[in-house]
Design an enzyme around this catalytic site. Structure first.
Site, PDB file in Angstrom:
ATOM      1  N   GLU A  25       0.826  -1.213   0.000  1.00  0.00           N
ATOM      2  CA  GLU A  25       0.000   0.000   0.000  1.00  0.00           C
ATOM      3  C   GLU A  25       0.860   1.264   0.000  1.00  0.00           C
ATOM      4  OE1 GLU A  25      -3.097  -0.015  -0.514  1.00  0.00           O
ATOM      5  OE2 GLU A  25      -3.679  -2.095  -0.074  1.00  0.00           O
ATOM      6  N   CYS A  35      -8.099  -1.909   8.049  1.00  0.00           N
ATOM      7  CA  CYS A  35      -6.700  -1.930   7.591  1.00  0.00           C
ATOM      8  C   CYS A  35      -6.178  -0.515   7.357  1.00  0.00           C
ATOM      9  CB  CYS A  35      -6.557  -2.759   6.317  1.00  0.00           C
ATOM     10  SG  CYS A  35      -6.686  -4.527   6.645  1.00  0.00           S
ATOM     11  N   HIS A  73      -1.338  -5.739   1.776  1.00  0.00           N
ATOM     12  CA  HIS A  73      -2.584  -6.494   1.694  1.00  0.00           C
ATOM     13  C   HIS A  73      -2.322  -7.808   0.958  1.00  0.00           C
ATOM     14  CE1 HIS A  73      -5.832  -3.334   2.646  1.00  0.00           C
ATOM     15  NE2 HIS A  73      -6.127  -4.413   3.359  1.00  0.00           N
TER      16      HIS A  73
HETATM   17  N1  PCA Z   1      -8.502  -6.860   6.356  1.00  0.00           N
HETATM   18  C1  PCA Z   1      -9.426  -5.786   6.618  1.00  0.00           C
HETATM   19  C2  PCA Z   1      -9.348  -5.569   8.094  1.00  0.00           C
HETATM   20  C3  PCA Z   1      -8.633  -6.739   8.659  1.00  0.00           C
HETATM   21  C4  PCA Z   1      -8.064  -7.429   7.511  1.00  0.00           C
HETATM   22  O1  PCA Z   1      -7.291  -8.407   7.553  1.00  0.00           O
HETATM   23  C5  PCA Z   1      -9.222  -4.561   5.747  1.00  0.00           C
HETATM   24  O2  PCA Z   1      -8.695  -4.686   4.627  1.00  0.00           O
HETATM   25  O3  PCA Z   1      -9.585  -3.455   6.143  1.00  0.00           O
END
Ligand code: PCA
Length: 186
Positions: free
Chosen positions: A78, A143, A167
């Protein structure tokens, strides 16, 4: 050198979260760097508090947060976290919170950029045979909330610590009953 790497608890209808399942498999040392692994609750603000306590305790050089992004097709490093909590309807966090267009820190900027080298990280992953890409949005769920909290904390209190967020797609086991859904081995 000390690196804190975090994953998340399961959330929504999922029984596992590939982010922490992958993080827990990391060795305790990589190229001489100590690796500290932690699991974060999927709860707005509480995740940020948890990571704050971890950073205060460990005083790491680098913090890498990892989270699940079901539907994404590769490892996504990200670029940016935004100062906004906006929960999709019908999708509260693990303690039932569902903030709508809320500001995370009133005195914070609209966004923070990751302070880890995102393009170099993607290149390294791809050079090692792992599909990867830079992502320009971490969403507005927990996240993004965690990433923003971390980068705010680092900017204010720990200027020598770098922070970033990765991610990951669903794990293969999560995609078994989701046709046409991308997945990756833990
Ligand atoms: N993914 C979520 C919150 C926790 C996770 O593992 C997100 O992308 O916001």
């Amino acid at each position: 050198m000390k690196v804190v790497v975090t994953g998340f608890q399961p959330f929504g209808k999922e029984e596992m979260n590939p982010s922490f399942e992958a993080v827990r498999l990391l060795p305790d040392e990589i190229c001489g760097a100590q690796i500290v692994k932690e699991e974060i609750p999927v709860v707005f603000r509480k995740g940020g508090k948890t990571v704050h306590e971890i950073v205060r305790r460990e005083n790491p050089d680098i913090v890498i947060l990892v989270g699940q992004a079901g539907g994404r097709t590769s490892m996504n490093v990200e670029r940016v976290a935004i100062n906004c909590e906006d929960c999709p309807s019908g999708f509260p966090d693990n303690e039932g919170n569902a903030p709508q267009s809320e500001t995370i820190y009133e005195d914070g900027p609209a966004a923070y950029f990751a302070t880890v080298p995102i393009k170099a990280m993607v290149k390294k992953m791809m050079d090692n045979g792992v599909p990867a890409a830079v992502s320009n949005t971490a969403g507005t769920y927990v996240c993004n909330d965690l990433m923003y909290h971390l980068l705010y904390q680092l900017a204010h209190e720990f200027p020598n610590t770098r922070g970033g967020f990765i991610h990951v797609p669903y794990a293969a086991s999560q995609a078994v009953n989701k046709p046409n859904t991308p997945s990756m081995a833990i």
